[in-house]
Design a protein around this motif. Sequence first.
Motif, PDB file in Angstrom:
ATOM      1  N   ALA A 290       0.836  -1.207   0.000  1.00 25.38           N
ATOM      2  CA  ALA A 290       0.000   0.000   0.000  1.00 25.38           C
ATOM      3  C   ALA A 290       0.870   1.256   0.000  1.00 25.38           C
ATOM      4  CB  ALA A 290      -0.921  -0.008   1.220  1.00 25.38           C
ATOM      5  N   ARG A 291       1.976   1.221   0.726  1.00 21.50           N
ATOM      6  CA  ARG A 291       2.878   2.372   0.788  1.00 21.50           C
ATOM      7  C   ARG A 291       3.426   2.697  -0.599  1.00 21.50           C
ATOM      8  NH1 ARG A 291       3.043   5.517   4.999  1.00 21.50           N
ATOM      9  NH2 ARG A 291       3.312   3.762   6.427  1.00 21.50           N
ATOM     10  N   PHE A 292       3.861   1.667  -1.303  1.00 20.14           N
ATOM     11  CA  PHE A 292       4.399   1.877  -2.650  1.00 20.14           C
ATOM     12  C   PHE A 292       3.305   2.370  -3.596  1.00 20.14           C
ATOM     13  CE2 PHE A 292       5.203  -0.132  -6.885  1.00 20.14           C
ATOM     14  CZ  PHE A 292       6.159   0.779  -7.306  1.00 20.14           C
ATOM     15  N   PHE A 293       2.104   1.806  -3.471  1.00 17.47           N
ATOM     16  CA  PHE A 293       1.001   2.234  -4.338  1.00 17.47           C
ATOM     17  C   PHE A 293       0.657   3.702  -4.089  1.00 17.47           C
ATOM     18  CE2 PHE A 293      -3.704   2.399  -5.162  1.00 17.47           C
ATOM     19  CZ  PHE A 293      -3.603   2.356  -6.540  1.00 17.47           C
ATOM     20  N   LEU A 294       0.694   4.126  -2.832  1.00 10.59           N
ATOM     21  CA  LEU A 294       0.427   5.533  -2.520  1.00 10.59           C
ATOM     22  C   LEU A 294       1.483   6.434  -3.167  1.00 10.59           C
ATOM     23  CD1 LEU A 294      -1.324   7.604  -1.051  1.00 10.59           C
ATOM     24  CD2 LEU A 294       0.055   7.208   1.015  1.00 10.59           C
ATOM     25  N   ALA A 295       2.733   5.990  -3.142  1.00  8.19           N
ATOM     26  CA  ALA A 295       3.798   6.754  -3.805  1.00  8.19           C
ATOM     27  C   ALA A 295       3.529   6.870  -5.297  1.00  8.19           C
ATOM     28  CB  ALA A 295       5.148   6.083  -3.554  1.00  8.19           C
ATOM     29  N   VAL A 296       3.081   5.778  -5.904  1.00  9.54           N
ATOM     30  CA  VAL A 296       2.749   5.798  -7.340  1.00  9.54           C
ATOM     31  C   VAL A 296       1.625   6.790  -7.617  1.00  9.54           C
ATOM     32  CG1 VAL A 296       1.803   4.426  -9.245  1.00  9.54           C
ATOM     33  CG2 VAL A 296       3.562   3.446  -7.762  1.00  9.54           C
ATOM     34  N   LEU A 297       0.626   6.790  -6.745  1.00 11.31           N
ATOM     35  CA  LEU A 297      -0.498   7.722  -6.922  1.00 11.31           C
ATOM     36  C   LEU A 297      -0.031   9.176  -6.829  1.00 11.31           C
ATOM     37  CD1 LEU A 297      -3.209   5.891  -4.769  1.00 11.31           C
ATOM     38  CD2 LEU A 297      -3.190   6.105  -7.256  1.00 11.31           C
ATOM     39  N   PHE A 298       0.794   9.475  -5.844  1.00 13.74           N
ATOM     40  CA  PHE A 298       1.313  10.850  -5.716  1.00 13.74           C
ATOM     41  C   PHE A 298       2.160  11.228  -6.941  1.00 13.74           C
ATOM     42  CE2 PHE A 298       0.907  10.572  -0.869  1.00 13.74           C
ATOM     43  CZ  PHE A 298      -0.207  11.411  -0.852  1.00 13.74           C
ATOM     44  N   ALA A 299       2.953  10.285  -7.431  1.00 12.93           N
ATOM     45  CA  ALA A 299       3.765  10.562  -8.626  1.00 12.93           C
ATOM     46  C   ALA A 299       2.873  10.823  -9.831  1.00 12.93           C
ATOM     47  CB  ALA A 299       4.711   9.395  -8.887  1.00 12.93           C
ATOM     48  N   GLN A 300       1.789  10.047  -9.925  1.00 14.22           N
ATOM     49  CA  GLN A 300       0.844  10.243 -11.033  1.00 14.22           C
ATOM     50  C   GLN A 300       0.240  11.649 -10.992  1.00 14.22           C
ATOM     51  OE1 GLN A 300       0.164   7.738 -13.333  1.00 14.22           O
ATOM     52  NE2 GLN A 300      -1.012   9.224 -14.513  1.00 14.22           N
ATOM     53  N   GLU A 301       0.034  12.163  -9.784  1.00 17.12           N
ATOM     54  CA  GLU A 301      -0.519  13.495  -9.609  1.00 17.12           C
ATOM     55  C   GLU A 301       0.567  14.582  -9.596  1.00 17.12           C
ATOM     56  OE1 GLU A 301      -4.482  14.108  -8.297  1.00 17.12           O
ATOM     57  OE2 GLU A 301      -3.807  13.245 -10.192  1.00 17.12           O
ATOM     58  N   ASP A 315      10.051  -0.496   3.526  1.00 21.98           N
ATOM     59  CA  ASP A 315      11.115  -1.263   4.163  1.00 21.98           C
ATOM     60  C   ASP A 315      12.043  -1.887   3.124  1.00 21.98           C
ATOM     61  OD1 ASP A 315      12.152  -4.055   5.360  1.00 21.98           O
ATOM     62  OD2 ASP A 315      11.806  -2.640   7.000  1.00 21.98           O
ATOM     63  N   ARG A 316      13.340  -1.850   3.411  1.00 19.81           N
ATOM     64  CA  ARG A 316      14.334  -2.371   2.481  1.00 19.81           C
ATOM     65  C   ARG A 316      14.137  -3.862   2.187  1.00 19.81           C
ATOM     66  NH1 ARG A 316      18.963   0.268   1.585  1.00 19.81           N
ATOM     67  NH2 ARG A 316      18.822   1.333   3.586  1.00 19.81           N
ATOM     68  N   GLU A 317      13.539  -4.592   3.127  1.00 20.89           N
ATOM     69  CA  GLU A 317      13.337  -6.031   2.945  1.00 20.89           C
ATOM     70  C   GLU A 317      12.031  -6.367   2.236  1.00 20.89           C
ATOM     71  OE1 GLU A 317      15.717  -8.168   3.652  1.00 20.89           O
ATOM     72  OE2 GLU A 317      16.905  -6.426   4.264  1.00 20.89           O
ATOM     73  N   ALA A 318      11.205  -5.355   1.961  1.00 19.73           N
ATOM     74  CA  ALA A 318       9.900  -5.597   1.332  1.00 19.73           C
ATOM     75  C   ALA A 318      10.074  -5.968  -0.142  1.00 19.73           C
ATOM     76  CB  ALA A 318       9.022  -4.358   1.450  1.00 19.73           C
ATOM     77  N   PRO A 319       9.200  -6.820  -0.674  1.00 20.38           N
ATOM     78  CA  PRO A 319       9.284  -7.176  -2.100  1.00 20.38           C
ATOM     79  C   PRO A 319       9.148  -5.963  -3.019  1.00 20.38           C
ATOM     80  CG  PRO A 319       7.768  -8.642  -0.933  1.00 20.38           C
ATOM     81  CD  PRO A 319       8.114  -7.541   0.021  1.00 20.38           C
ATOM     82  N   GLU A 320       8.482  -4.916  -2.534  1.00 22.11           N
ATOM     83  CA  GLU A 320       8.246  -3.729  -3.359  1.00 22.11           C
ATOM     84  C   GLU A 320       9.431  -2.759  -3.360  1.00 22.11           C
ATOM     85  OE1 GLU A 320       4.603  -5.624  -2.094  1.00 22.11           O
ATOM     86  OE2 GLU A 320       6.230  -4.758  -0.886  1.00 22.11           O
ATOM     87  N   PHE A 321      10.478  -3.067  -2.568  1.00 23.76           N
ATOM     88  CA  PHE A 321      11.549  -2.085  -2.391  1.00 23.76           C
ATOM     89  C   PHE A 321      12.244  -1.725  -3.704  1.00 23.76           C
ATOM     90  CE2 PHE A 321      16.023  -1.025  -1.661  1.00 23.76           C
ATOM     91  CZ  PHE A 321      15.865   0.118  -0.904  1.00 23.76           C
ATOM     92  N   ALA A 322      12.556  -2.725  -4.518  1.00 28.48           N
ATOM     93  CA  ALA A 322      13.282  -2.460  -5.771  1.00 28.48           C
ATOM     94  C   ALA A 322      12.468  -1.549  -6.683  1.00 28.48           C
ATOM     95  CB  ALA A 322      13.609  -3.770  -6.480  1.00 28.48           C
ATOM     96  N   GLU A 323      11.156  -1.826  -6.784  1.00 29.61           N
ATOM     97  CA  GLU A 323      10.301  -0.970  -7.617  1.00 29.61           C
ATOM     98  C   GLU A 323      10.203   0.435  -7.022  1.00 29.61           C
ATOM     99  OE1 GLU A 323       6.720  -2.859  -9.768  1.00 29.61           O
ATOM    100  OE2 GLU A 323       6.927  -4.014  -7.916  1.00 29.61           O
ATOM    101  N   ALA A 324      10.156   0.508  -5.700  1.00 31.17           N
ATOM    102  CA  ALA A 324      10.072   1.819  -5.046  1.00 31.17           C
ATOM    103  C   ALA A 324      11.323   2.645  -5.322  1.00 31.17           C
ATOM    104  CB  ALA A 324       9.868   1.641  -3.540  1.00 31.17           C
TER     105      ALA A 324
END
Length: 548
Positions: A290-301, A315-324
């Motif tokens: 959800a944190r990464f998705f929120l970042a994507v939404l803000f970037a879109q705006e 978090d650095r250990e999260a699967p989404e970290f590389a995409e973030a």
Amino acid sequence: MPPPPPPVADSDADYGCSYFYFLWGRHAELLLRFEEALEAYENALICDPRATYVSEKIPLLLLRLERTDEAAQWLDRYLKEHPDSNGMRMLYAKVLGRQGKNDRAMHQYQLISDRNPDDPAILLLLAEMYLGNKQSDQARAVLGRVLTLDPTSYPGHVLMARLDQQVGRTDEAADHYRQALARNWSSELQMELGELFIKTQRYDEAGALYRDIIAREDHNEVARIALVHVYLLQKKDSQALTELKNLRALVDQPQRVDLTIARLYAKQQHFDKAIAITEQILARENLPEARFFLAVLFAQEKKYNQALRQIRLVDREAPEFAEALSLEVRILREQDRADEAVRRIEENLAATAGARNAELYTMLAGLHQQQGRDELSRKALLRGLEAFPEDENLLYEYGLLLENSGDHAGALQAMQKIIELKPDHAAALNFVGYSWAEDKVHLDKALGYIQRAIELKPDNGYIRDSLGWVYFRLGRIGEAIKELEAAVRLSPDDPAILEHLGDVYLEAGRERQALETYRKALQLKPESEDERLRLAEKIRIIEKQGAR
């Protein structure tokens, strides 16, 4: 493991001794002392080799002890002495299947079936073996026999449905599914039919099946999720949203449903609603997704600072970290903060000892290259290849860098290594094939490489151009023209492809078309001065000679 004892005369059997050891073995088996039980049963057979009730215990114990090969050997020897024992033959078939010896297992089932031609249970086991071995014709024949014996056979219709689905007979599969459901309805089987309809884009029928399941089983989460999927495939976003809200009340983790709802709002361009829901999720639970998705939404705006704040909370250990991190780099580049992006990547490489993600090195090299720092870009890729020597993306970027710096031999070597690692890498196949065609070497092999690349990416104009060019080098002018014309249709604004087509037209004696094609290429303003001069010279020569 000794073989089964040979037959002996009844007068030689010691029934009391055999039964004593049998009881001993049975007691040990109940206490899970399987080695002791096995020894006792073997002794029971020494006392009475004809004690089939004991014989049947030994292979089962061997299987419990995970001595599968011994069990198979024991059963094979036993069946030579007792060929009519269907139970032991059935067990032998299952053991052979466990060993991956499907042909031999099917042979055992066939022997049982030959002795019991009208036994549906045995026929169904044989059909399942054929299905698992992708022997469709044999499976169909056996299942046809089952349904002839019992037209209402539930397993017969289910297996025939799966067989018809496997070979693309959708209507027949659906009919067998319906007959099975009429005989014994279950939501699981109806879901299977729904999946068949989705695969064949019969979305209305799939949706009707899922709604029927929900009507019968209001709390069936799987059916509700499947119905949402159907609505999304049909682009019925409002109905999907309604069903998601219904689903939210049923699930143990409503935040996951909320995140799907937020994504759906984002798809509908309702970014404010998507942001509000995602922020509510994060207020309840710190989900990296959800944190990464929120970042994507803000970037879109284009709310980049808010996006960056969210990214740095992933978090650095999260699967989404590389995409973030990748999103962070893109944002910093957008803000002309390339040096800061470089620092962020270096920080993360240092924090993870450089071993977390090969993509970090690719991003780092790209940033240096964007700043004109080619040597730093090269070093970043070499660092990456030291940590990930077989990463195809790093190798490909390194190959392109070598090519752009004039080291064609090094680039070719890098691309050939990619093909060794991943034979279906279309871009590497194209690079090597085109290079050979350009150098007029290994033309037959070049053709094979490029044809494989075309199979992988048939709508790629640049690969189609390479195919035309290798045909040209092979002297197959007609095929070259056909492929290069197709390449121009796919990539009409590429001057290099137009120049190739002009060259082939000229070789075919079609000077006027060559001249027109060269002129189009020059109008597109090729990037290099050498290309512009070369095209201008070709135009001048044809005009001087007078195009026909």
